[in-house]
Motif scaffolding. Structure first.
Motif, PDB file in Angstrom:
ATOM      1  N   THR A  33     -13.634 -64.769  26.665  1.00  0.00           N
ATOM      2  CA  THR A  33     -14.483 -64.892  27.853  1.00  0.00           C
ATOM      3  C   THR A  33     -13.826 -64.154  29.007  1.00  0.00           C
ATOM      4  OG1 THR A  33     -15.282 -67.052  27.113  1.00  0.00           O
ATOM      5  CG2 THR A  33     -15.621 -66.501  29.419  1.00  0.00           C
ATOM      6  N   THR A  34     -14.457 -63.078  29.436  1.00  0.00           N
ATOM      7  CA  THR A  34     -13.865 -62.245  30.485  1.00  0.00           C
ATOM      8  C   THR A  34     -14.406 -62.544  31.874  1.00  0.00           C
ATOM      9  OG1 THR A  34     -15.529 -60.538  30.016  1.00  0.00           O
ATOM     10  CG2 THR A  34     -13.425 -60.365  28.853  1.00  0.00           C
ATOM     11  N   ASP A  35     -15.599 -63.134  31.963  1.00  0.00           N
ATOM     12  CA  ASP A  35     -16.199 -63.428  33.270  1.00  0.00           C
ATOM     13  C   ASP A  35     -15.438 -64.593  33.914  1.00  0.00           C
ATOM     14  OD1 ASP A  35     -17.707 -64.047  35.458  1.00  0.00           O
ATOM     15  OD2 ASP A  35     -19.623 -64.103  34.415  1.00  0.00           O
ATOM     16  N   PRO A  36     -14.781 -64.369  35.069  1.00  0.00           N
ATOM     17  CA  PRO A  36     -14.007 -65.450  35.718  1.00  0.00           C
ATOM     18  C   PRO A  36     -14.864 -66.668  36.034  1.00  0.00           C
ATOM     19  CG  PRO A  36     -13.533 -63.324  36.728  1.00  0.00           C
ATOM     20  CD  PRO A  36     -14.705 -63.108  35.824  1.00  0.00           C
ATOM     21  N   ARG A  37     -16.112 -66.445  36.441  1.00  0.00           N
ATOM     22  CA  ARG A  37     -16.984 -67.573  36.774  1.00  0.00           C
ATOM     23  C   ARG A  37     -17.314 -68.380  35.522  1.00  0.00           C
ATOM     24  NH1 ARG A  37     -22.772 -68.271  38.309  1.00  0.00           N
ATOM     25  NH2 ARG A  37     -22.843 -69.755  40.035  1.00  0.00           N
ATOM     26  N   GLU A  38     -17.521 -67.703  34.402  1.00  0.00           N
ATOM     27  CA  GLU A  38     -17.839 -68.405  33.157  1.00  0.00           C
ATOM     28  C   GLU A  38     -16.636 -69.164  32.612  1.00  0.00           C
ATOM     29  OE1 GLU A  38     -19.717 -67.393  28.742  1.00  0.00           O
ATOM     30  OE2 GLU A  38     -19.794 -65.889  30.348  1.00  0.00           O
ATOM     31  N   ARG A  39     -15.445 -68.703  32.964  1.00  0.00           N
ATOM     32  CA  ARG A  39     -14.244 -69.409  32.498  1.00  0.00           C
ATOM     33  C   ARG A  39     -14.071 -70.764  33.187  1.00  0.00           C
ATOM     34  NH1 ARG A  39      -8.777 -66.243  30.967  1.00  0.00           N
ATOM     35  NH2 ARG A  39      -9.596 -65.062  29.192  1.00  0.00           N
ATOM     36  N   ASN A  40     -14.695 -70.920  34.341  1.00  0.00           N
ATOM     37  CA  ASN A  40     -14.653 -72.214  35.030  1.00  0.00           C
ATOM     38  C   ASN A  40     -15.654 -73.148  34.362  1.00  0.00           C
ATOM     39  OD1 ASN A  40     -12.700 -71.327  36.786  1.00  0.00           O
ATOM     40  ND2 ASN A  40     -14.140 -70.834  38.425  1.00  0.00           N
ATOM     41  N   THR A  41     -15.257 -73.649  33.209  1.00  0.00           N
ATOM     42  CA  THR A  41     -16.128 -74.472  32.366  1.00  0.00           C
ATOM     43  C   THR A  41     -15.340 -75.638  31.801  1.00  0.00           C
ATOM     44  OG1 THR A  41     -17.526 -72.588  31.735  1.00  0.00           O
ATOM     45  CG2 THR A  41     -17.534 -74.478  30.259  1.00  0.00           C
ATOM     46  N   VAL A  42     -15.979 -76.798  31.756  1.00  0.00           N
ATOM     47  CA  VAL A  42     -15.406 -77.915  31.000  1.00  0.00           C
ATOM     48  C   VAL A  42     -15.807 -77.681  29.550  1.00  0.00           C
ATOM     49  CG1 VAL A  42     -15.348 -80.416  30.676  1.00  0.00           C
ATOM     50  CG2 VAL A  42     -15.602 -79.471  32.969  1.00  0.00           C
ATOM     51  N   TRP A  43     -14.875 -77.194  28.751  1.00  0.00           N
ATOM     52  CA  TRP A  43     -15.182 -76.765  27.390  1.00  0.00           C
ATOM     53  C   TRP A  43     -15.457 -77.948  26.471  1.00  0.00           C
ATOM     54  CZ3 TRP A  43     -16.046 -71.767  27.548  1.00  0.00           C
ATOM     55  CH2 TRP A  43     -15.342 -70.980  28.468  1.00  0.00           C
ATOM     56  N   VAL A  44     -16.146 -77.678  25.376  1.00  0.00           N
ATOM     57  CA  VAL A  44     -16.523 -78.714  24.416  1.00  0.00           C
ATOM     58  C   VAL A  44     -16.181 -78.246  23.011  1.00  0.00           C
ATOM     59  CG1 VAL A  44     -18.491 -79.856  23.312  1.00  0.00           C
ATOM     60  CG2 VAL A  44     -18.359 -79.759  25.792  1.00  0.00           C
ATOM     61  N   SER A  45     -15.684 -79.154  22.206  1.00  0.00           N
ATOM     62  CA  SER A  45     -15.437 -78.866  20.795  1.00  0.00           C
ATOM     63  C   SER A  45     -15.882 -80.058  19.957  1.00  0.00           C
ATOM     64  CB  SER A  45     -13.954 -78.587  20.541  1.00  0.00           C
ATOM     65  OG  SER A  45     -13.180 -79.770  20.740  1.00  0.00           O
ATOM     66  N   CYS A  46     -16.391 -79.792  18.768  1.00  0.00           N
ATOM     67  CA  CYS A  46     -16.774 -80.835  17.815  1.00  0.00           C
ATOM     68  C   CYS A  46     -16.152 -80.498  16.465  1.00  0.00           C
ATOM     69  CB  CYS A  46     -18.294 -80.931  17.678  1.00  0.00           C
ATOM     70  SG  CYS A  46     -19.135 -81.581  19.139  1.00  0.00           S
ATOM     71  N   GLU A  47     -15.538 -81.500  15.849  1.00  0.00           N
ATOM     72  CA  GLU A  47     -14.861 -81.304  14.561  1.00  0.00           C
ATOM     73  C   GLU A  47     -15.061 -82.521  13.672  1.00  0.00           C
ATOM     74  OE1 GLU A  47     -10.866 -78.797  15.141  1.00  0.00           O
ATOM     75  OE2 GLU A  47     -10.822 -80.709  16.195  1.00  0.00           O
ATOM     76  N   GLY A  48     -14.886 -82.312  12.378  1.00  0.00           N
ATOM     77  CA  GLY A  48     -14.808 -83.434  11.460  1.00  0.00           C
ATOM     78  C   GLY A  48     -13.500 -84.167  11.664  1.00  0.00           C
ATOM     79  N   GLU A  49     -13.533 -85.488  11.589  1.00  0.00           N
ATOM     80  CA  GLU A  49     -12.324 -86.254  11.890  1.00  0.00           C
ATOM     81  C   GLU A  49     -11.290 -86.176  10.770  1.00  0.00           C
ATOM     82  OE1 GLU A  49     -13.228 -90.259  12.966  1.00  0.00           O
ATOM     83  OE2 GLU A  49     -13.891 -89.712  14.978  1.00  0.00           O
ATOM     84  N   ASN A  50     -11.751 -86.089   9.540  1.00  0.00           N
ATOM     85  CA  ASN A  50     -10.858 -86.080   8.387  1.00  0.00           C
ATOM     86  C   ASN A  50     -11.038 -84.774   7.615  1.00  0.00           C
ATOM     87  OD1 ASN A  50     -10.124 -88.924   8.886  1.00  0.00           O
ATOM     88  ND2 ASN A  50     -12.228 -89.321   8.238  1.00  0.00           N
ATOM     89  N   PRO A  51     -10.089 -84.425   6.741  1.00  0.00           N
ATOM     90  CA  PRO A  51     -10.216 -83.175   5.974  1.00  0.00           C
ATOM     91  C   PRO A  51     -11.547 -83.064   5.226  1.00  0.00           C
ATOM     92  CG  PRO A  51      -8.014 -84.061   5.738  1.00  0.00           C
ATOM     93  CD  PRO A  51      -8.794 -85.080   6.502  1.00  0.00           C
ATOM     94  N   ALA A  52     -12.011 -84.176   4.631  1.00  0.00           N
ATOM     95  CA  ALA A  52     -13.295 -84.132   3.921  1.00  0.00           C
ATOM     96  C   ALA A  52     -14.438 -83.870   4.892  1.00  0.00           C
ATOM     97  CB  ALA A  52     -13.523 -85.442   3.176  1.00  0.00           C
ATOM     98  N   ASP A  53     -14.356 -84.440   6.100  1.00  0.00           N
ATOM     99  CA  ASP A  53     -15.396 -84.215   7.115  1.00  0.00           C
ATOM    100  C   ASP A  53     -15.398 -82.755   7.566  1.00  0.00           C
ATOM    101  OD1 ASP A  53     -16.074 -86.966   7.111  1.00  0.00           O
ATOM    102  OD2 ASP A  53     -14.386 -87.371   8.443  1.00  0.00           O
ATOM    103  N   VAL A  54     -14.203 -82.177   7.726  1.00  0.00           N
ATOM    104  CA  VAL A  54     -14.100 -80.770   8.128  1.00  0.00           C
ATOM    105  C   VAL A  54     -14.760 -79.874   7.094  1.00  0.00           C
ATOM    106  CG1 VAL A  54     -12.489 -78.882   8.595  1.00  0.00           C
ATOM    107  CG2 VAL A  54     -11.996 -81.177   9.460  1.00  0.00           C
TER     108      VAL A  54
END
Length: 313
Positions: A218-239
């Motif tokens: 992300t190169t746009d300085p304004r876009e970098r001002n973001t509360v980022w979000v991530s979603c993952e599986g909790e366990n290896p099988a979920d991943v």
């Protein structure tokens, strides 16, 4: 010799039957008593209670007037660290399971049965209704601006439902494709200002690699001002079972939505998480996190993150 006083004896009252005693209790014609009291006695006791309750109501009203003079209806008196809410926002998700199972966080449906997944899409319709008609919150919607193009100033930022693509009501939020959309929102805390991860050199080790790469790209300085979000599986099988994920319309909550100051018409920013190909017939445990320097993650206390389960048949 003094005259001898006549002796007086107590004469017991006549014995009355139950009905006769009750009748006399209701109205005694000899003493003119109603329910054991004369008219004057009833008048005094009623006057006492009228004065007592008028005084009590007056005192309560006076205390409420004094109380409301000390608070602002839009600005909380106790904020962030001094408040019960604190200064660490939580993350919420929609749609929620039925109220009959309020403790559940499981989203479970059959993709080939419209009546079965209809509950989930209708819940999203209800939740997103205010976003589709923002004027219902702020009069004619004059207080709303597109913050991608202009600085909000004293106005509030517009959340555009047209950006949700596959996660729109017209597309049934992709539930019929076995690719459901889950909407995430950050809980509102008055005056809270996020400290962004906008420097690629300061990214935490626990942040998912794909999110780190996204921030670096992300190169746009304004876009970098973001509360980022991530979603993952909790366990290896979920991943393994969760499949590819897309974040719509962007990978987090834009900084121009903060701080929340209770402006008229304010709507929390949303991130639609589109699970493109989750493995069917399998329960998948998912944890989503919000990322900022001043967002601390605590799974037990559900701080800065949210957990839910997804099962598509």
């Amino acid at each position: 010799m003094a005259e001898k006083k006549a002796e007086q004896f107590y004469t017991p009252p006549p014995k009355l039957g139950k009905w006769e005693g009750f009748r006399i209790f209701i109205w005694n014609s000899e003493t003119h008593q109603f329910l054991g009291r004369t008219g004057a006695s009833w008048g005094k006791i009623l006057l006492f209670y009228v004065i007592f309750y008028c005084g009590l109501i007056g005192f309560f009203v006076a205390m409420m007037v004094v109380f409301y003079q000390t608070i602002d209806m839009k600005i909380p008196k106790w904020q962030q660290d001094k408040s019960v809410i604190g200064n660490n926002p939580g993350l919420g998700f929609r749609p929620m399971p039925p109220e009959s199972n309020v403790e559940s966080t499981l989203i479970w449906y059959r993709a080939n049965d419209e009546q079965n997944y209809k509950y989930w899409t209708e819940e999203l319709d209800k939740f997103l209704e205010v976003y589709k008609h923002p004027g219902s919150v702020s009069g004619e919607g004059k207080n709303i601006v597109d913050c991608d193009k202009t600085d909000p100033g004293d106005k509030v930022c517009y959340v555009d439902p047209k950006e949700w693509s596959y996660c729109s009501s017209e597309n049934h939020y992709s539930y019929h494709r076995s690719a459901p959309c889950i909407f995430l929102k950050l809980n509102k805390i008055y005056g809270w200002v996020p400290e962004y991860y906008n420097d690629s050199d300061s990214l935490p080790g626990k942040m998912p690699k794909d999110l780190k790469d996204h921030i670096k790209d992300t190169t746009d300085p304004r876009e970098r001002n973001t509360v980022w979000v991530s979603c993952e599986g909790e366990n290896p099988a979920d991943v393994e079972n969760i499949g590819p994920i897309q974040y719509i319309p962007r990978r987090g909550f834009p900084g121009y939505f903060f701080p929340f100051t209770n402006k008229e018409g304010y709507l929390s920013p949303l991130v639609a998480v589109w699970f493109e190909r989750p493995k069917t017939g399998v329960l998948i445990n998912i944890e989503c996190k919000a990322w900022a320097h001043n967002v601390r993650h605590d799974r037990a206390e559900r701080r800065g993150s949210v957990h839910f389960e997804l099962m598509v048949d």
